[in-house]
Design a protein around this motif. Structure first.
Motif, PDB file in Angstrom:
ATOM      1  N   ARG A 185       0.802  -0.951   0.534  1.00 18.83           N
ATOM      2  CA  ARG A 185       0.201  -0.121   0.187  1.00 18.83           C
ATOM      3  C   ARG A 185       0.593   0.829   0.324  1.00 18.83           C
ATOM      4  NH1 ARG A 185      -5.591  -0.902   3.914  1.00 18.83           N
ATOM      5  NH2 ARG A 185      -6.338  -1.960   2.640  1.00 18.83           N
ATOM      6  N   CYS A 186       2.354   0.818   0.553  1.00 23.41           N
ATOM      7  CA  CYS A 186       3.133   2.629   0.039  1.00 23.41           C
ATOM      8  C   CYS A 186       3.147   2.761  -1.089  1.00 23.41           C
ATOM      9  CB  CYS A 186       4.131   2.235   1.203  1.00 23.41           C
ATOM     10  SG  CYS A 186       5.586   3.507   1.273  1.00 23.41           S
ATOM     11  N   ILE A 187       2.788   3.389  -0.566  1.00 23.89           N
ATOM     12  CA  ILE A 187       3.610   5.302  -2.320  1.00 23.89           C
ATOM     13  C   ILE A 187       4.524   5.878  -2.423  1.00 23.89           C
ATOM     14  CG2 ILE A 187       1.023   4.861  -2.371  1.00 23.89           C
ATOM     15  CD1 ILE A 187       0.695   7.638  -2.268  1.00 23.89           C
ATOM     16  N   GLY A 188       5.055   5.874  -1.212  1.00 31.54           N
ATOM     17  CA  GLY A 188       6.207   6.561  -1.345  1.00 31.54           C
ATOM     18  C   GLY A 188       6.377   7.464  -1.338  1.00 31.54           C
ATOM     19  N   CYS A 189       5.254   8.517  -0.208  1.00 27.72           N
ATOM     20  CA  CYS A 189       5.005   9.729   0.173  1.00 27.72           C
ATOM     21  C   CYS A 189       6.142  10.170   1.131  1.00 27.72           C
ATOM     22  CB  CYS A 189       3.409  10.039   0.064  1.00 27.72           C
ATOM     23  SG  CYS A 189       2.785   9.142   1.484  1.00 27.72           S
ATOM     24  N   ARG A 190       6.171   9.824   2.275  1.00 22.81           N
ATOM     25  CA  ARG A 190       7.215   9.813   2.905  1.00 22.81           C
ATOM     26  C   ARG A 190       6.514  10.450   3.986  1.00 22.81           C
ATOM     27  NH1 ARG A 190      12.711  11.280   0.101  1.00 22.81           N
ATOM     28  NH2 ARG A 190      11.175  11.696  -1.614  1.00 22.81           N
ATOM     29  N   PHE A 191       5.234  10.316   3.569  1.00 24.20           N
ATOM     30  CA  PHE A 191       4.393  11.881   4.900  1.00 24.20           C
ATOM     31  C   PHE A 191       4.624  10.725   6.416  1.00 24.20           C
ATOM     32  CE2 PHE A 191       0.654  13.342   2.064  1.00 24.20           C
ATOM     33  CZ  PHE A 191       1.718  14.106   1.532  1.00 24.20           C
ATOM     34  N   CYS A 192       5.028   9.629   6.055  1.00 25.03           N
ATOM     35  CA  CYS A 192       5.138   9.008   7.725  1.00 25.03           C
ATOM     36  C   CYS A 192       6.512   9.831   8.370  1.00 25.03           C
ATOM     37  CB  CYS A 192       4.510   7.467   7.793  1.00 25.03           C
ATOM     38  SG  CYS A 192       6.388   6.635   6.238  1.00 25.03           S
ATOM     39  N   MET A 193       7.553   9.187   7.517  1.00 19.78           N
ATOM     40  CA  MET A 193       8.978   9.451   7.894  1.00 19.78           C
ATOM     41  C   MET A 193       8.592  11.575   8.446  1.00 19.78           C
ATOM     42  SD  MET A 193      11.314   8.611   4.613  1.00 19.78           S
ATOM     43  CE  MET A 193      12.627   8.556   5.764  1.00 19.78           C
ATOM     44  N   ALA A 194       8.378  12.011   7.498  1.00 20.47           N
ATOM     45  CA  ALA A 194       7.583  13.324   8.295  1.00 20.47           C
ATOM     46  C   ALA A 194       7.216  13.718   9.440  1.00 20.47           C
ATOM     47  CB  ALA A 194       7.372  14.328   7.202  1.00 20.47           C
ATOM     48  N   GLY A 195       5.664  12.703   9.691  1.00 23.85           N
ATOM     49  CA  GLY A 195       5.383  12.401  10.949  1.00 23.85           C
ATOM     50  C   GLY A 195       6.264  11.726  12.352  1.00 23.85           C
ATOM     51  N   CYS A 196       6.700  11.210  11.886  1.00 23.10           N
ATOM     52  CA  CYS A 196       7.357  11.028  12.977  1.00 23.10           C
ATOM     53  C   CYS A 196       8.701  11.662  13.396  1.00 23.10           C
ATOM     54  CB  CYS A 196       8.521   9.289  12.438  1.00 23.10           C
ATOM     55  SG  CYS A 196       9.184   7.752  13.585  1.00 23.10           S
ATOM     56  N   PRO A 197       8.514  11.766  14.940  1.00 29.25           N
ATOM     57  CA  PRO A 197       9.409  12.654  15.832  1.00 29.25           C
ATOM     58  C   PRO A 197      10.722  11.386  16.356  1.00 29.25           C
ATOM     59  CG  PRO A 197       7.888  11.986  17.265  1.00 29.25           C
ATOM     60  CD  PRO A 197       7.389  11.094  16.111  1.00 29.25           C
ATOM     61  N   TYR A 198      10.920  10.339  15.901  1.00 30.61           N
ATOM     62  CA  TYR A 198      11.429   9.821  16.138  1.00 30.61           C
ATOM     63  C   TYR A 198      13.445   9.056  14.924  1.00 30.61           C
ATOM     64  CZ  TYR A 198       8.487   9.768  20.345  1.00 30.61           C
ATOM     65  OH  TYR A 198       7.982   9.732  21.058  1.00 30.61           O
ATOM     66  N   GLY A 199      12.844   9.656  13.952  1.00 31.28           N
ATOM     67  CA  GLY A 199      13.518   9.278  12.929  1.00 31.28           C
ATOM     68  C   GLY A 199      13.783   8.156  12.863  1.00 31.28           C
ATOM     69  N   ALA A 200      12.831   7.375  12.311  1.00 38.95           N
ATOM     70  CA  ALA A 200      12.194   5.775  12.809  1.00 38.95           C
ATOM     71  C   ALA A 200      12.586   4.595  11.696  1.00 38.95           C
ATOM     72  CB  ALA A 200      12.276   5.336  14.387  1.00 38.95           C
ATOM     73  N   ARG A 201      12.192   5.888  10.743  1.00 38.62           N
ATOM     74  CA  ARG A 201      11.604   5.398   9.171  1.00 38.62           C
ATOM     75  C   ARG A 201      12.652   5.632   8.155  1.00 38.62           C
ATOM     76  NH1 ARG A 201       5.981   4.394   8.491  1.00 38.62           N
ATOM     77  NH2 ARG A 201       4.983   4.037  10.142  1.00 38.62           N
ATOM     78  N   SER A 202      12.841   4.607   7.586  1.00 44.54           N
ATOM     79  CA  SER A 202      14.098   4.278   6.547  1.00 44.54           C
ATOM     80  C   SER A 202      13.603   4.235   4.489  1.00 44.54           C
ATOM     81  CB  SER A 202      15.113   3.408   6.164  1.00 44.54           C
ATOM     82  OG  SER A 202      15.923   3.769   7.836  1.00 44.54           O
ATOM     83  N   PHE A 203      13.822   4.916   3.432  1.00 45.91           N
ATOM     84  CA  PHE A 203      13.293   5.354   2.415  1.00 45.91           C
ATOM     85  C   PHE A 203      14.138   4.664   2.077  1.00 45.91           C
ATOM     86  CE2 PHE A 203      12.318   6.956  -1.253  1.00 45.91           C
ATOM     87  CZ  PHE A 203      10.964   6.897  -2.136  1.00 45.91           C
ATOM     88  N   ASN A 204      13.363   3.625   1.145  1.00 50.36           N
ATOM     89  CA  ASN A 204      13.998   3.086  -0.398  1.00 50.36           C
ATOM     90  C   ASN A 204      14.195   3.485  -1.572  1.00 50.36           C
ATOM     91  OD1 ASN A 204      14.784   0.097   0.514  1.00 50.36           O
ATOM     92  ND2 ASN A 204      13.205   0.169   1.024  1.00 50.36           N
ATOM     93  N   PHE A 205      15.437   4.532  -1.530  1.00 48.15           N
ATOM     94  CA  PHE A 205      15.308   5.550  -2.420  1.00 48.15           C
ATOM     95  C   PHE A 205      16.093   4.544  -4.168  1.00 48.15           C
ATOM     96  CE2 PHE A 205      16.146   8.069   0.698  1.00 48.15           C
ATOM     97  CZ  PHE A 205      15.663   9.366  -0.067  1.00 48.15           C
ATOM     98  N   GLY A 206      16.453   3.118  -3.853  1.00 53.72           N
ATOM     99  CA  GLY A 206      17.279   2.664  -4.688  1.00 53.72           C
ATOM    100  C   GLY A 206      16.942   1.404  -4.826  1.00 53.72           C
ATOM    101  N   ASP A 207      16.380   0.401  -5.127  1.00 53.60           N
ATOM    102  CA  ASP A 207      16.391  -1.516  -4.705  1.00 53.60           C
ATOM    103  C   ASP A 207      16.823  -1.774  -4.269  1.00 53.60           C
ATOM    104  OD1 ASP A 207      15.594  -4.145  -5.132  1.00 53.60           O
ATOM    105  OD2 ASP A 207      15.977  -4.324  -7.413  1.00 53.60           O
ATOM    106  N   PRO A 208      17.127  -2.012  -2.575  1.00 52.21           N
ATOM    107  CA  PRO A 208      18.134  -2.427  -1.760  1.00 52.21           C
ATOM    108  C   PRO A 208      18.270  -4.096  -1.799  1.00 52.21           C
ATOM    109  CG  PRO A 208      15.754  -2.545  -1.032  1.00 52.21           C
ATOM    110  CD  PRO A 208      15.345  -2.376  -2.462  1.00 52.21           C
ATOM    111  N   ARG A 209      17.871  -4.949  -2.960  1.00 43.75           N
ATOM    112  CA  ARG A 209      18.097  -6.362  -2.652  1.00 43.75           C
ATOM    113  C   ARG A 209      19.629  -6.788  -3.813  1.00 43.75           C
ATOM    114  NH1 ARG A 209      12.062  -7.387  -5.470  1.00 43.75           N
ATOM    115  NH2 ARG A 209      12.433  -5.439  -5.298  1.00 43.75           N
ATOM    116  N   PRO A 210      19.934  -5.252  -4.329  1.00 43.14           N
ATOM    117  CA  PRO A 210      21.112  -6.197  -4.144  1.00 43.14           C
ATOM    118  C   PRO A 210      21.989  -5.492  -3.451  1.00 43.14           C
ATOM    119  CG  PRO A 210      20.741  -4.823  -6.397  1.00 43.14           C
ATOM    120  CD  PRO A 210      19.544  -4.655  -5.485  1.00 43.14           C
TER     121      PRO A 210
END
Length: 259
Positions: free
Chosen positions: A153-178
């Motif tokens: 369901r995640c569309i990558g808007c990163r609203f949750c990252m902005a809302g988290c006051p603890y910096g506990a979320r990370s965003f995959n800017f690229g394919d993490p699997r390699p």
């Protein structure tokens, strides 16, 4: 109503173009409300609680090896990539006292406390701001207090990252699997464009196992039901002074620290 990720983006994009930012968010929220509710089914042998919580006894973490063992246990189980850039992905990590407990105003802490490393992770708040700002319900709080992610369901808007006051979320800017050396087939890998974070090992609780960090901590991390006076976490909190991160903002974190 069955709404795909593509349909949501189309509707939100049209709303933004024709209505402006605030109206676009209202339109996006209306679409999200029509989506089926998030569900999380558990197996017959699962560990259950009314309110899961964690207590980290920092006195029992003395060396870098102690922290690395815990971090490795978490990241290896959950296929967290090791990306050697500022785009790193982290579920659990360490930092110093001044950056962890920013609400504490004491100027006379002992050097041992101030210079020590402290483990950081998602706080699984009672009032999680990340959940309130997610337009697709990709992140939601379960009845037992665990804040989880639905990567589809995640569309990558990163609203949750902005809302988290603890910096506990990370965003995959690229394919993490390699960047994965050894893939754990029991846990899904992620894709480019999604957010991820600690889930209190909800998939392990489902099969009767404690979180990986707890098992690797040699007793330094306790996990249990905050509503049960006889649980390990309640007993530890009753017998020791503890603090939480940023208590003044009202999120009611589910992670406690014995300092």
């Amino acid at each position: 109503m069955s709404t795909t990720r593509r349909q949501f983006l189309k509707i939100a994009g049209l709303a933004a173009f024709g209505l402006g930012t605030s109206s676009a968010l209202d339109a996006a929220e209306a679409v999200a409300k029509d989506m089926p509710g998030a569900k999380y089914d558990v197996g017959g042998k699962h560990l259950a609680a009314k309110r899961w919580a964690m207590v980290i006894d920092t006195r029992k973490l003395e060396s870098r090896e102690d922290y690395d063992r815990i971090i490795h246990a978490c990241h290896s189980v959950h296929n967290v990539p090791s990306i050697p850039t500022k785009q790193e992905i982290k579920w659990i990590w360490t930092d110093k006292y001044d950056r962890v407990f920013t609400d504490d105003m004491s100027q006379h802490l002992s050097p041992a406390v101030r210079e020590k490393d402290y483990l950081l992770l998602c706080n699984h708040c009672e009032n999680p701001p990340c959940v309130r700002v997610c337009p697709t319900k990709a992140t939601f709080k379960r009845a037992d207090g665990i804040v989880v992610m639905d990567y589809h369901r995640c569309i990558g808007c990163r609203f949750c990252m902005a809302g988290c006051p603890y910096g506990a979320r990370s965003f995959n800017f690229g394919d993490p699997r390699p960047y994965l050396k050894d893939v754990n087939p029991a846990f899904p890998t992620r894709m480019r464009g999604v957010v991820e974070k600690c889930t209190f090992c909800s998939e392990r609780l489902e099969v009767g196992l404690l979180p990986a960090c707890v098992e690797a901590s040699n007793g330094a991390i306790l996990f249990g039901d905050l509503d049960d006076p006889n649980s390990p976490v309640r007993k530890a909190l009753a017998e020791n002074f503890s603090i939480r991160r940023k208590p003044s903002i009202g999120t009611q974190p589910g992670v406690y620290y014995i300092v």
